[in-house]
Design an enzyme around this catalytic site. Structure first.
Site, PDB file in Angstrom:
ATOM      1  N   GLY A  64       7.818  11.774   9.447  1.00 53.36           N
ATOM      2  CA  GLY A  64       6.516  11.795   8.771  1.00 53.36           C
ATOM      3  C   GLY A  64       5.442  11.017   9.514  1.00 53.36           C
ATOM      4  O   GLY A  64       4.298  10.988   9.075  1.00 53.36           O
ATOM      5  N   PHE A 124       0.817  -1.219   0.000  1.00 59.02           N
ATOM      6  CA  PHE A 124       0.000   0.000   0.000  1.00 59.02           C
ATOM      7  C   PHE A 124       0.847   1.265   0.000  1.00 59.02           C
ATOM      8  O   PHE A 124       0.319   2.361   0.122  1.00 59.02           O
ATOM      9  CB  PHE A 124      -0.964  -0.002   1.196  1.00 59.02           C
ATOM     10  CG  PHE A 124      -1.882  -1.197   1.173  1.00 59.02           C
ATOM     11  CD1 PHE A 124      -2.857  -1.321   0.203  1.00 59.02           C
ATOM     12  CD2 PHE A 124      -1.744  -2.218   2.104  1.00 59.02           C
ATOM     13  CE1 PHE A 124      -3.687  -2.436   0.160  1.00 59.02           C
ATOM     14  CE2 PHE A 124      -2.568  -3.334   2.072  1.00 59.02           C
ATOM     15  CZ  PHE A 124      -3.542  -3.447   1.094  1.00 59.02           C
ATOM     16  N   GLY A 163       7.954   3.534   1.163  1.00 55.78           N
ATOM     17  CA  GLY A 163       8.345   4.897   1.512  1.00 55.78           C
ATOM     18  C   GLY A 163       9.086   4.898   2.842  1.00 55.78           C
ATOM     19  O   GLY A 163       9.504   3.851   3.340  1.00 55.78           O
ATOM     20  N   ASP A 164       9.200   6.085   3.416  1.00 57.27           N
ATOM     21  CA  ASP A 164       9.969   6.222   4.653  1.00 57.27           C
ATOM     22  C   ASP A 164       9.275   5.554   5.849  1.00 57.27           C
ATOM     23  O   ASP A 164       9.925   5.217   6.826  1.00 57.27           O
ATOM     24  CB  ASP A 164      10.201   7.710   4.935  1.00 57.27           C
ATOM     25  CG  ASP A 164      11.029   8.348   3.816  1.00 57.27           C
ATOM     26  OD1 ASP A 164      12.086   7.795   3.483  1.00 57.27           O
ATOM     27  OD2 ASP A 164      10.595   9.368   3.256  1.00 57.27           O
TER      28      ASP A 164
HETATM   29  N1  LIG Z   1       0.090  -4.254   4.539  1.00 54.52           N
HETATM   30  C1  LIG Z   1      -0.077  -3.065   5.100  1.00 54.52           C
HETATM   31  N2  LIG Z   1      -1.303  -2.581   5.344  1.00 54.52           N
HETATM   32  C2  LIG Z   1      -1.492  -1.366   5.870  1.00 54.52           C
HETATM   33  N3  LIG Z   1      -0.499  -0.530   6.229  1.00 54.52           N
HETATM   34  C3  LIG Z   1       0.759  -0.956   6.001  1.00 54.52           C
HETATM   35  C4  LIG Z   1       1.042  -2.223   5.431  1.00 54.52           C
HETATM   36  N4  LIG Z   1       2.371  -2.372   5.323  1.00 54.52           N
HETATM   37  C5  LIG Z   1       2.915  -1.235   5.823  1.00 54.52           C
HETATM   38  N5  LIG Z   1       1.963  -0.385   6.231  1.00 54.52           N
HETATM   39  C6  LIG Z   1       2.090   0.983   6.790  1.00 54.52           C
HETATM   40  O1  LIG Z   1       1.987   1.920   5.720  1.00 54.52           O
HETATM   41  C7  LIG Z   1       2.557   3.138   6.175  1.00 54.52           C
HETATM   42  C8  LIG Z   1       3.038   3.978   5.010  1.00 54.52           C
HETATM   43  O2  LIG Z   1       4.098   3.319   4.400  1.00 54.52           O
HETATM   44  P1  LIG Z   1       5.241   4.036   3.572  1.00 54.52           P
HETATM   45  O3  LIG Z   1       5.779   5.196   4.279  1.00 54.52           O
HETATM   46  O4  LIG Z   1       6.175   2.978   3.248  1.00 54.52           O
HETATM   47  O5  LIG Z   1       4.503   4.524   2.290  1.00 54.52           O
HETATM   48  P2  LIG Z   1       4.222   5.999   1.859  1.00 54.52           P
HETATM   49  O6  LIG Z   1       3.284   5.924   0.738  1.00 54.52           O
HETATM   50  O7  LIG Z   1       5.482   6.738   1.601  1.00 54.52           O
HETATM   51  O8  LIG Z   1       3.553   6.632   3.099  1.00 54.52           O
HETATM   52  P3  LIG Z   1       3.880   7.999   3.806  1.00 54.52           P
HETATM   53  O9  LIG Z   1       3.940   9.013   2.727  1.00 54.52           O
HETATM   54  O10 LIG Z   1       2.724   8.163   4.731  1.00 54.52           O
HETATM   55  O11 LIG Z   1       5.186   7.794   4.527  1.00 54.52           O
HETATM   56  C9  LIG Z   1       3.636   2.745   7.150  1.00 54.52           C
HETATM   57  O12 LIG Z   1       3.490   3.467   8.317  1.00 54.52           O
HETATM   58  C10 LIG Z   1       3.427   1.262   7.401  1.00 54.52           C
HETATM   59  O13 LIG Z   1       3.356   0.994   8.775  1.00 54.52           O
END
Ligand SMILES: Nc1ncnc2c1ncn2[C@@H]1O[C@H](COP(=O)(O)OP(=O)(O)OP(=O)(O)O)[C@@H](O)[C@H]1O
Length: 684
Positions: free
Chosen positions: A657, A146, A202-203
Site C-alpha cells: 500500500g 494519525f 494500519g499496515d
Molecule cells: N505521527 C505521524 N505523523 C504523520 N505520519 C505518521 C505518523 N506516524 C506514522 N505515520 C505514517 O502514517 C502512514 C499511514 O499509517 P498506517 O498505515 O498505519 O495507517 P492507515 O490509516 O492504515 O494508512 P494507509 O491506509 O495509508 O496504510 C504510515 O506510512 C506512517 O509512516
C-alpha cells in the site's frame, strides 16, 4: 479423575451459598453443583487470557477469591455470526476461617491456571509455587495517532489495555511523532528487552517496523522479534489475514476485541508464527514487503482513495467505483518463476470450497441455548475451534496490576456451556455495599495519564486507572488486591506508581517486579537522525543505503536476462499483484490460499479486461472467490519470484500500500523471515 490437576468445593461470587465442585484439567475448568438441581459449566482454557487473586474488602471476610477472564465464542441471535465476548468468573475459597490459608489455596489455583495457559506441563502432584510461573512478558506498543480515522490512541486506551492487564502483560507505549519514526526506532532498538512489538495502526506502520528491523546489521536476529497487531488504520490487511488464518471472527465481529484476544493468548502462551517476507528490488532500492506488490488497478485504488480516508474501510469501495469507471491498461512484461507442481488457480479454488463448507457448518450450528443436552453437537463445535495452544513457553506470570471488576461476575451463556447462566448479570455496585471502601490515593489520576499519553509515553499503570473509572465499576469497590503477592494485582502503593517519564529514563530490564513497566522507552537517547556508514549497493526509498537482508539468489540483476524456468507474458495489463497474505484489506480476500509461511506468493494478473469483467473480478476477489474467475488473459500462479517491466513512462507501483519507485522491479519470497504474535493457523 486422573487428569484433574486441582479440585475443591467452592462457591461462585456473588452466590456464596451454592457450593460447586470445581475441577481444573489441562483443557478446561469445570464447576458442577454439589447439591440441588444438577448444573455444570465448563470454561475452556483456550478461551482464557488470565487469572487474578483478590481479597474481600471487608476485614472480617476471611475468604480469598480468584477470578478467571475468558472470551468464549457465542452466536449472535440475528446474524448467526460467531463472536467472542467477555466472561469473568470469580470463585470464592473459604475452606477455613484463616484468610492466609484460603489465600494460599486461591494462589495455587491461579498458579495452576497460569501455568496451563503458558503451556507448562503440570500435574496433580506438582508443587504449585510462584517460582513455576514464567517471567513477565513485556511488549513495546507503537501507536500511530494519525492511522485510520485518528482513533488509534483511543482504541488502545479504551479497548486494549484492560485485556492486557487481565493477561498480566506489561508494556511501554510510544506514539509515533512522524512518518519514519517507527522505522528509526526499530533500527536502533535493543530487541532483547522485548517479547514483541505491537502495532496499533494500519499496515503502513507494520511496513516501517519490518523495514526498520531489516535495516540493521543484526537483521537476522532482530526480525525474529514477534509483531503483534491491533487494527487502528484504514488498511488492516495483515491483522485481518491473521484472524482469517486462525478462523477467528473478524470482519463481522468486534475487530479490536478479537485482535487483542489473539495478541494476549499468543503472548501468554509464548506462541508466535513465522511469516515470509518478500525482497523487492527496484532500480535504486530494496525494501521488504509482507502483504502485496501491486501494479495497476489495485494500487490506483489504494493511492487514489487516500483523499477519502475519513470514510474508513469504505474508502476502498469509493476508489474501486472510480477506477472501474475509468479503467486503465498498462503495457509491459510480467515474468515469473513458478512453484513446481502447484496449480495456483486450482489451489485457490479448492481452499475457497473448503472455507465455504466450513462457514456453512458454522452457520448451521445451533444457538448455544439450544445445546443444553446435545452433547454430540457440542463435540462438533469443539472440532471447529482453532488449534489448541500446545507450544511450550518461556513467558511468564506478570506483575501487572489489573483489578478488573467482576463485571458480570460469572456470566453470560457460554458457547460450551450446557446450562443456563448462573446469574444474568451482577450488580457489582450493590455488592460493594458488603465491602469496605478503600481509598485509591496511590492510583494515578486520569489527568496524569492524559498528560503521559499526550507525551506519547505511558505505562499500563497510567492507562488502567482511568480506564476502569470511565466505564467499569472498579473491582476495588468489592475486592482488594494482594499487594504482598509476587504478582500484585493493583499497585495502590507509591512504590508501584508510574514515574513521570523523562527521556533519560531507559531502565528497561526484564525484572520480575512491577517496576519494569515504569520506564517508557527512551526515544531521545537513541540516535534517530543518522544512518550507519555505508558499504552497500541498494539505497532504500529514503535515500539511505541498505546493506542488509538475505541474498536474492533467484534474481539476476534488473535488466539482465532471466534464467531458464521463468515464464514471460507480454500485454496490456489492467492488474498485476504479487500476494503474500490472504487479505489486501478488511473485506477483500484476494488470495484465500495464501498462508503466512508457505514460501511462495500468488501472482495474479488480468489483461485486456472490460469493465464488466473487472467488476466481476473485484466482486469475486472481495469474497475470497478469485479461483472462480476463469476468463482469458486472467490467471493466478504460485511463484517464488517475479519481475515487472512496465512500458509506460508513468504509473503507480505499491508495496504493502506504500508507493515505491515506478519502473522495472523484481521480487523474491524469503521463507519465514519474520514472526507474528499468533498461533498455528487452522489446516484447510
Ligand atoms: N505521527 C505521524 N505523523 C504523520 N505520519 C505518521 C505518523 N506516524 C506514522 N505515520 C505514517 O502514517 C502512514 C499511514 O499509517 P498506517 O498505515 O498505519 O495507517 P492507515 O490509516 O492504515 O494508512 P494507509 O491506509 O495509508 O496504510 C504510515 O506510512 C506512517 O509512516
Amino acid at each position: 479423575m486422573s487428569d484433574v490437576i486441582l479440585q475443591d468445593d467452592l462457591t461462585v461470587f456473588p452466590h456464596n451459598k451454592t457450593a460447586y465442585r470445581v475441577q481444573l484439567t489441562r483443557g478446561y475448568l469445570q464447576y458442577a453443583r454439589t447439591q440441588g438441581k444438577p448444573r455444570e459449566r465448563r470454561v475452556l482454557l483456550s478461551d482464557v487470557v488470565g487469572c487474578h487473586c483478590l481479597r474481600g474488602r471487608h476485614a472480617s471476610d476471611s475468604a480469598a477469591y480468584f477470578c478467571i477472564y475468558a472470551y468464549p465464542l457465542r452466536k449472535k441471535v440475528i446474524s448467526g455470526d460467531w463472536t467472542r465476548h467477555r466472561v469473568c468468573t470469580t470463585f470464592r475459597v473459604r475452606t477455613t476461617d484463616d484468610h492466609a490459608e484460603n489465600h494460599t489455596r486461591a494462589e495455587q489455583w491461579r498458579i495452576a491456571i497460569k501455568c496451563l495457559l503458558a503451556g507448562q506441563s503440570i500435574g496433580p502432584q506438582t508443587d504449585l509455587e510462584a517460582s513455576l510461573l514464567p517471567p513477565s512478558p513485556r511488549l513495546l506498543i507503537l501507536i500511530n495517532p494519525f492511522g485510520g480515522q485518528g482513533k488509534a490512541q483511543q482504541i488502545f486506551r479504551e479497548r486494549v489495555v484492560s485485556m492486557l492487564g487481565e493477561a498480566d502483560i506489561s508494556f511501554n507505549m510510544v506514539v509515533t511523532e512522524r512518518s519514519g519514526h517507527a522505522h528509526d526506532l526499530m533500527r536502533d532498538l535493543d530487541v532483547s528487552e522485548w517479547n514483541g512489538v505491537v502495532v496499533v495502526s494500519g499496515d503502513g506502520l507494520i511496513y516501517e517496523v519490518i523495514n526498520g528491523l531489516m535495516d540493521r546489521p543484526d537483521w537476522e536476529e532482530a526480525i525474529k522479534m514477534p509483531i503483534g497487531l491491533i487494527p487502528g488504520g484504514t488498511g488492516n490487511a495483515l491483522c485481518c489475514s491473521v484472524n482469517y488464518l486462525l478462523d477467528e471472527p473478524f470482519e463481522s465481529a468486534d475487530q479490536v476485541l478479537h485482535s487483542t484476544f489473539v495478541l494476549c493468548k499468543s503472548v501468554v502462551s509464548g506462541s508466535s508464527y513465522p511469516m515470509d517476507l518478500v525482497s523487492v528490488q527496484t532500480q535504486s532500492s530494496r525494501i521488504f514487503s509482507f502483504l502485496h506488490i501491486s501494479w495497476g488497478f489495485i494500487s490506483d485504488i489504494d493511492i487514489g482513495s487516500e483523499k477519502y480516508r475519513y470514510l474508513g474501510d469504505a474508502r476502498f469501495i469509493v476508489g474501486l467505483m472510480q477506477r472501474l469507471f475509468d479503467l486503465r491498461k498498462y503495457p509491459g512484461h510480467v515474468s515469473y518463476l513458478p512453484v513446481k507442481g502447484v496449480d495456483g488457480r486450482a489451489l485457490v479454488h479448492q481452499i475457497t470450497e473448503k472455507r465455504k463448507q466450513r462457514e456453512k457448518l458454522k452457520q448451521s450450528l445451533p444457538h448455544p441455548r439450544s445445546l443444553s443436552k446435545q452433547n454430540g453437537e457440542r463435540e462438533d463445535l469443539r472440532s471447529m475451534r482453532p488449534a489448541q495452544f500446545t507450544r511450550s513457553v518461556s513467558m511468564m506470570e506478570g506483575s501487572l496490576p489489573r483489578n478488573l471488576p467482576p463485571r458480570s461476575a460469572s456470566v453470560s451463556q457460554s458457547f460450551y456451556s450446557n446450562m443456563e447462566p448462573l446469574t444474568p448479570g451482577v450488580d457489582a455496585a450493590k455488592e460493594a455495599a458488603l465491602f469496605n471502601e478503600q481509598t485509591d490515593s496511590g492510583v494515578p489520576t486520569s489527568e496524569r495519564m492524559e498528560e503521559n499519553m499526550a507525551n506519547g509515553h505511558a505505562t499500563v499503570d497510567d492507562i488502567q486507572a482511568s480506564d476502569w473509572t470511565e466505564d467499569e465499576t472498579p473491582a476495588s469497590e468489592v475486592f482488594s488486591p494482594y499487594v504482598d503477592s509476587p504478582n500484585a494485582l493493583v499497585s495502590n502503593t507509591n512504590s508501584h506508581r508510574p514515574q513521570q517519564h523523562n527521556h533519560s529514563n531507559n531502565s528497561a530490564t526484564n525484572s520480575q517486579s512491577g517496576d519494569s513497566m515504569d520506564s517508557a522507552i527512551d526515544v531521545s537517547a537513541m540516535d534517530l537522525s543518522t544512518d550507519s556508514p555505508t558499504q552497500a549497493t541498494l539505497p532504500n526509498p529514503d535515500g539511505q543505503t541498505r546493506r542488509h537482508g538475505p541474498a536474492d539468489t533467484l534474481l539476476p540483476p534488473l535488466g539482465h536476462p532471466l534464467p531458464d524456468g521463468w515464464v514471460t507474458i507480454e500485454g496490456n495489463f489492467n492488474l498485476v499483484m504479487g500476494l503474500n497474505v490472504p487479505h489486501i484489506s478488511t473485506g477483500f480476500n484476494m488470495s484465500p490460499a495464501s498462508n503466512l509461511d508457505d514460501g511462495m506468493m500468488f501472482l495474479m494478473y488480468a489483461m485486456n479486461t472490460t469493465r464488466s469483467e473487472m467488476s466481476n473480478i473485484s466482486l469475486k476477489a472481495s469474497q475470497g472467490r478469485i479461483g472462480e474467475v476463469d476468463q482469458p488473459g486472467t490467471d493466478v500462479v504460485a511463484v517464488h519470484a517475479f519481475r515487472l517491466e512496465p512500458r509506460a513512462e508513468k504509473g503507480l507501483i505499491t508495496a504493502d500500500g506504500e508507493v515505491i519507485e515506478y519502473g522495472p522491479l523484481q521480487a523474491q519470497v524469503h521463507h519465514a523471515l519474520a514472526r507474528v504474535l499468533m498461533w498455528k493457523p487452522i489446516e484447510m
